[in-house]
Design a protein around this motif. Structure first.
Motif, PDB file in Angstrom:
ATOM      1  N   THR A  31      12.017   0.135  -0.546  1.00  0.00           N
ATOM      2  CA  THR A  31      11.399  -0.882   0.310  1.00  0.00           C
ATOM      3  C   THR A  31      12.425  -1.958   0.593  1.00  0.00           C
ATOM      4  O   THR A  31      13.563  -1.882   0.103  1.00  0.00           O
ATOM      5  CB  THR A  31      10.134  -1.483  -0.361  1.00  0.00           C
ATOM      6  N   TRP A  35      10.635  -5.670   5.462  1.00  0.00           N
ATOM      7  CA  TRP A  35       9.416  -4.892   5.700  1.00  0.00           C
ATOM      8  C   TRP A  35       8.220  -5.568   5.023  1.00  0.00           C
ATOM      9  O   TRP A  35       7.172  -5.776   5.646  1.00  0.00           O
ATOM     10  CB  TRP A  35       9.566  -3.452   5.172  1.00  0.00           C
ATOM     11  N   ARG A  39       5.200  -7.118   7.223  1.00  0.00           N
ATOM     12  CA  ARG A  39       3.947  -6.339   7.212  1.00  0.00           C
ATOM     13  C   ARG A  39       2.842  -6.997   6.402  1.00  0.00           C
ATOM     14  O   ARG A  39       1.665  -6.701   6.596  1.00  0.00           O
ATOM     15  CB  ARG A  39       4.168  -4.916   6.647  1.00  0.00           C
ATOM     16  N   CYS A 116     -11.897  -6.903  -4.456  1.00  0.00           N
ATOM     17  CA  CYS A 116     -11.359  -8.172  -3.924  1.00  0.00           C
ATOM     18  C   CYS A 116     -12.430  -9.140  -3.438  1.00  0.00           C
ATOM     19  O   CYS A 116     -12.138 -10.308  -3.175  1.00  0.00           O
ATOM     20  CB  CYS A 116     -10.363  -7.881  -2.806  1.00  0.00           C
ATOM     21  N   ARG A 155       5.314   2.654  -3.591  1.00  0.00           N
ATOM     22  CA  ARG A 155       5.593   1.501  -2.725  1.00  0.00           C
ATOM     23  C   ARG A 155       4.397   1.097  -1.870  1.00  0.00           C
ATOM     24  O   ARG A 155       4.356   0.001  -1.319  1.00  0.00           O
ATOM     25  CB  ARG A 155       6.804   1.775  -1.842  1.00  0.00           C
ATOM     26  N   GLN A 219      -4.459   3.427  -2.759  1.00  0.00           N
ATOM     27  CA  GLN A 219      -4.939   2.838  -1.496  1.00  0.00           C
ATOM     28  C   GLN A 219      -4.390   3.585  -0.282  1.00  0.00           C
ATOM     29  O   GLN A 219      -3.199   3.849  -0.214  1.00  0.00           O
ATOM     30  CB  GLN A 219      -4.513   1.367  -1.402  1.00  0.00           C
ATOM     31  N   GLY A 221      -3.642   2.548   2.882  1.00  0.00           N
ATOM     32  CA  GLY A 221      -3.461   1.218   3.458  1.00  0.00           C
ATOM     33  C   GLY A 221      -3.979   1.054   4.873  1.00  0.00           C
ATOM     34  O   GLY A 221      -4.714   0.100   5.162  1.00  0.00           O
ATOM     35  N   GLN A 222      -3.610   1.996   5.744  1.00  0.00           N
ATOM     36  CA  GLN A 222      -3.983   1.833   7.162  1.00  0.00           C
ATOM     37  C   GLN A 222      -5.487   1.815   7.361  1.00  0.00           C
ATOM     38  O   GLN A 222      -6.020   1.018   8.136  1.00  0.00           O
ATOM     39  CB  GLN A 222      -3.391   2.972   7.978  1.00  0.00           C
ATOM     40  N   VAL A 224      -7.830   1.088   5.104  1.00  0.00           N
ATOM     41  CA  VAL A 224      -8.393  -0.139   4.527  1.00  0.00           C
ATOM     42  C   VAL A 224      -8.109  -1.316   5.456  1.00  0.00           C
ATOM     43  O   VAL A 224      -8.976  -2.163   5.691  1.00  0.00           O
ATOM     44  CB  VAL A 224      -7.808  -0.396   3.119  1.00  0.00           C
ATOM     45  N   HIS A 256      -9.513 -14.317   1.447  1.00  0.00           N
ATOM     46  CA  HIS A 256      -8.879 -13.443   0.457  1.00  0.00           C
ATOM     47  C   HIS A 256      -7.459 -13.146   0.941  1.00  0.00           C
ATOM     48  O   HIS A 256      -7.226 -12.932   2.137  1.00  0.00           O
ATOM     49  CB  HIS A 256      -9.696 -12.151   0.329  1.00  0.00           C
ATOM     50  N   ALA A 258      -4.972 -10.677   1.135  1.00  0.00           N
ATOM     51  CA  ALA A 258      -4.556  -9.267   1.017  1.00  0.00           C
ATOM     52  C   ALA A 258      -3.381  -8.979   1.928  1.00  0.00           C
ATOM     53  O   ALA A 258      -2.491  -8.207   1.587  1.00  0.00           O
ATOM     54  CB  ALA A 258      -5.707  -8.345   1.379  1.00  0.00           C
ATOM     55  N   ASN A 259      -3.409  -9.610   3.093  1.00  0.00           N
ATOM     56  CA  ASN A 259      -2.379  -9.349   4.088  1.00  0.00           C
ATOM     57  C   ASN A 259      -2.450 -10.490   5.108  1.00  0.00           C
ATOM     58  O   ASN A 259      -3.525 -10.785   5.625  1.00  0.00           O
ATOM     59  CB  ASN A 259      -2.661  -7.996   4.774  1.00  0.00           C
ATOM     60  N   ARG A 261      -1.684 -10.590   8.060  1.00  0.00           N
ATOM     61  CA  ARG A 261      -2.181 -10.173   9.379  1.00  0.00           C
ATOM     62  C   ARG A 261      -3.708 -10.141   9.405  1.00  0.00           C
ATOM     63  O   ARG A 261      -4.333 -10.411  10.433  1.00  0.00           O
ATOM     64  CB  ARG A 261      -1.597  -8.799   9.752  1.00  0.00           C
ATOM     65  N   ILE A 262      -4.326  -9.791   8.269  1.00  0.00           N
ATOM     66  CA  ILE A 262      -5.797  -9.781   8.193  1.00  0.00           C
ATOM     67  C   ILE A 262      -6.315 -11.226   8.231  1.00  0.00           C
ATOM     68  O   ILE A 262      -7.304 -11.536   8.902  1.00  0.00           O
ATOM     69  CB  ILE A 262      -6.284  -9.071   6.903  1.00  0.00           C
ATOM     70  N   ASN A 286      -1.447 -10.294  -3.620  1.00  0.00           N
ATOM     71  CA  ASN A 286      -2.889 -10.075  -3.726  1.00  0.00           C
ATOM     72  C   ASN A 286      -3.278 -10.009  -5.209  1.00  0.00           C
ATOM     73  O   ASN A 286      -2.997  -9.023  -5.878  1.00  0.00           O
ATOM     74  CB  ASN A 286      -3.243  -8.762  -3.012  1.00  0.00           C
TER      75      ASN A 286
HETATM   76  O1  UT7 Z   1      -7.339  -6.491  -0.924  1.00  0.00           O
HETATM   77  C1  UT7 Z   1      -8.137  -5.366  -0.790  1.00  0.00           C
HETATM   78  C2  UT7 Z   1      -8.088  -4.747   0.526  1.00  0.00           C
HETATM   79  N1  UT7 Z   1      -6.771  -4.295   0.844  1.00  0.00           N
HETATM   80  C3  UT7 Z   1      -6.227  -4.600   2.000  1.00  0.00           C
HETATM   81  O2  UT7 Z   1      -6.797  -5.334   2.765  1.00  0.00           O
HETATM   82  C4  UT7 Z   1      -4.898  -3.950   2.372  1.00  0.00           C
HETATM   83  C5  UT7 Z   1      -4.963  -3.382   3.761  1.00  0.00           C
HETATM   84  N2  UT7 Z   1      -3.774  -2.668   4.146  1.00  0.00           N
HETATM   85  C6  UT7 Z   1      -2.574  -3.272   4.396  1.00  0.00           C
HETATM   86  O3  UT7 Z   1      -2.431  -4.454   4.178  1.00  0.00           O
HETATM   87  C7  UT7 Z   1      -1.484  -2.456   5.011  1.00  0.00           C
HETATM   88  O4  UT7 Z   1      -1.988  -1.221   5.431  1.00  0.00           O
HETATM   89  C8  UT7 Z   1      -0.265  -2.198   4.069  1.00  0.00           C
HETATM   90  C9  UT7 Z   1       0.488  -3.501   3.851  1.00  0.00           C
HETATM   91  C10 UT7 Z   1      -0.724  -1.614   2.770  1.00  0.00           C
HETATM   92  C11 UT7 Z   1       0.702  -1.227   4.757  1.00  0.00           C
HETATM   93  O5  UT7 Z   1       1.075  -1.740   6.008  1.00  0.00           O
HETATM   94  P1  UT7 Z   1       0.968  -0.817   7.308  1.00  0.00           P
HETATM   95  O6  UT7 Z   1       1.449  -1.621   8.423  1.00  0.00           O
HETATM   96  O7  UT7 Z   1      -0.431  -0.278   7.397  1.00  0.00           O
HETATM   97  O8  UT7 Z   1       2.015   0.324   6.994  1.00  0.00           O
HETATM   98  P2  UT7 Z   1       1.835   1.890   7.083  1.00  0.00           P
HETATM   99  O9  UT7 Z   1       1.203   2.402   5.853  1.00  0.00           O
HETATM  100  O10 UT7 Z   1       1.233   2.253   8.410  1.00  0.00           O
HETATM  101  O11 UT7 Z   1       3.332   2.365   7.130  1.00  0.00           O
HETATM  102  C12 UT7 Z   1       4.202   2.044   8.258  1.00  0.00           C
HETATM  103  C13 UT7 Z   1       5.584   2.568   7.950  1.00  0.00           C
HETATM  104  C14 UT7 Z   1       5.611   4.038   7.494  1.00  0.00           C
HETATM  105  O12 UT7 Z   1       6.826   4.609   7.965  1.00  0.00           O
HETATM  106  P3  UT7 Z   1       6.857   5.538   9.275  1.00  0.00           P
HETATM  107  O13 UT7 Z   1       5.900   6.665   8.972  1.00  0.00           O
HETATM  108  O14 UT7 Z   1       6.377   4.653  10.389  1.00  0.00           O
HETATM  109  O15 UT7 Z   1       8.283   5.932   9.360  1.00  0.00           O
HETATM  110  C15 UT7 Z   1       5.643   3.928   5.992  1.00  0.00           C
HETATM  111  O16 UT7 Z   1       6.215   5.058   5.398  1.00  0.00           O
HETATM  112  O17 UT7 Z   1       6.171   1.818   6.866  1.00  0.00           O
HETATM  113  C16 UT7 Z   1       6.509   2.698   5.780  1.00  0.00           C
HETATM  114  N3  UT7 Z   1       6.220   2.018   4.532  1.00  0.00           N
HETATM  115  C17 UT7 Z   1       7.087   1.208   3.908  1.00  0.00           C
HETATM  116  N4  UT7 Z   1       8.355   0.882   4.199  1.00  0.00           N
HETATM  117  C18 UT7 Z   1       8.970   0.019   3.353  1.00  0.00           C
HETATM  118  C19 UT7 Z   1       5.054   2.019   3.835  1.00  0.00           C
HETATM  119  N5  UT7 Z   1       5.163   1.220   2.744  1.00  0.00           N
HETATM  120  C20 UT7 Z   1       6.413   0.723   2.780  1.00  0.00           C
HETATM  121  C21 UT7 Z   1       7.118  -0.153   1.932  1.00  0.00           C
HETATM  122  N6  UT7 Z   1       8.387  -0.474   2.266  1.00  0.00           N
HETATM  123  N7  UT7 Z   1       6.570  -0.700   0.833  1.00  0.00           N
END
Ligand code: UT7
Length: 329
Positions: A31, A35, A39, A116, A155, A219, A221-222, A224, A256, A258-259, A261-262, A286
């Motif tokens: 990571t 990023w 994100r 959460c 990650r 999780q 992620g997407q 959720v 809360h 968590a992110n 952007r949320i 979080n």
């Molecule tokens: O609190 C309880 C509730 N939880 C939440 O509200 C969390 C909700 N989810 C999120 O906040 C987001 O989905 C995350 C922060 C977990 C992930 O962000 P995302 O923008 O949804 O990323 P993604 O899973 O769609 O991944 C985008 C890209 C992927 O690469 P490709 O396929 O586009 O090449 C992942 O492989 O980012 C990559 N990626 C990372 N890169 C660097 C995923 N995790 C990581 C990382 N570092 N840690």
């Protein structure tokens, strides 16, 4: 007779000393700081280090500080609602352990598990005990040692979570201050997207569950994210609407963490400018049940009596909810 509202009369928090930065995470998983920051908004999070330390060990300093601030003794607490997803043990309840550690000899208590959204659910239920007239001092604690269920080789989760604990005291108020309204929601069909698969009655701990990493938080992620963005914004807008609150009436949104952007999506939906939105995700990540009380603790000095404050959360389960309160001091 004037209606009894449950007012928050003191808040406090505790975060462990150890700071886990994005830079350090770069050495653990594939990571990078850029990023994670773009994100999620997270720069660092706290980790409870040390053998034999659990969630209750963060609650003890948080609650002891609260009691000191309010000038009351632990014996005066009647009920402890401990909102946590990482209890010290599956049973007994961490509320019991905390009561013993702080000397709350006259309190009963229980743990509340809503991931959460726990602290929002805890305030909503705690308020009912006060509103009934039967209770005058209810302690709502929200805290998690998330590092105890995080796989630091994954990650998708290890960059997000941190450890921390906060608490709030609820007492009766007959002048119109305190918790005015709450909305709590659950949808168990979301259980597959954010969970810990093993360690419960479905999949008791075994060599197999340990080998399969099933004692860690999982999780998608997407998925959720999509539910969180929609539901947290929706529930915050709903509570405003049913209390006839316009955006200019709201002094603070306590979301809360968590992110980022949320949080931004929720604030946009409520029509709030960024100066009304409480955010400390960059420093703590979080902390699950800890996020909202830690925000209340850190912003306490900025709140004014009568401020309209909206709390909003979304979490595993799925669970989500909102509390509308008038700050009481
Ligand atoms: O609190 C309880 C509730 N939880 C939440 O509200 C969390 C909700 N989810 C999120 O906040 C987001 O989905 C995350 C922060 C977990 C992930 O962000 P995302 O923008 O949804 O990323 P993604 O899973 O769609 O991944 C985008 C890209 C992927 O690469 P490709 O396929 O586009 O090449 C992942 O492989 O980012 C990559 N990626 C990372 N890169 C660097 C995923 N995790 C990581 C990382 N570092 N840690």
């Amino acid at each position: 007779m004037q209606k009894i509202h449950a007012a928050i009369t003191a808040v406090n928090g505790y975060v462990p000393e150890y700071v886990l930065t994005n830079k350090e995470l770069e050495t653990m998983v594939d990571t990078n700081d850029e990023w994670i920051t773009s994100r999620t908004g997270i720069k660092e999070r706290r980790i409870l280090k040390g053998e034999g330390l659990a969630t209750s060990d963060m609650a003890v300093p948080a609650v002891e500080g609260l009691l000191k601030k309010r000038g009351i003794s632990a014996e005066e607490i009647e009920l402890i609602i401990f909102c946590t997803t990482t209890p010290d043990m599956p049973f007994p309840a961490t509320a019991n352990i905390l009561a013993d550690k702080i000397g709350a000899k006259n309190a009963w208590g229980y743990d509340l598990q809503a991931a959460c959204s726990g602290f929002v659910f805890g305030l909503a239920t705690g308020a009912s005990f006060i509103e009934s007239g039967r209770y005058t001092k209810v302690l709502v604690v929200g805290g998690d040692k998330m590092s105890s269920i995080i796989n630091y080789q994954d990650r998708a989760t290890c960059i997000i979570f941190g450890d921390g604990c906060g608490c709030a005291l609820l007492e009766p108020n007959t002048e119109g201050y305190g918790i005015i309204d709450s909305i709590c929601k659950t949808d168990g069909s979301g259980r597959n997207f954010l969970n810990m698969k093993a360690g419960g009655s479905l999949r008791p701990a075994s060599h197999e569950t340990v080998d399969a990493n099933e004692h860690y938080a999982y999780q998608e992620g997407q998925t959720v994210f999509k539910f969180a963005v929609t539901n947290m914004a929706e529930v915050a807008a709903d509570i405003m609407e049913r209390n006839q609150l316009q955006s200019e009436d709201v002094a603070w949104l306590v979301p809360h963490q968590a992110n980022k952007r949320i949080i931004d999506a929720t604030a946009n939906r409520m029509g709030l400018s960024s100066d009304k939105v409480i955010i400390n995700i960059e420093r703590y990540g979080n902390t699950t049940n800890g996020t909202i009380p830690l925000c209340l603790w850190e912003w306490e000095d900025k709140f004014k009596k009568g401020d309209n404050i909206v709390l909003a959360a979304f979490g595993g389960g799925f669970t989500w909810g909102s509390v509308y309160l008038k700050w009481a001091y």
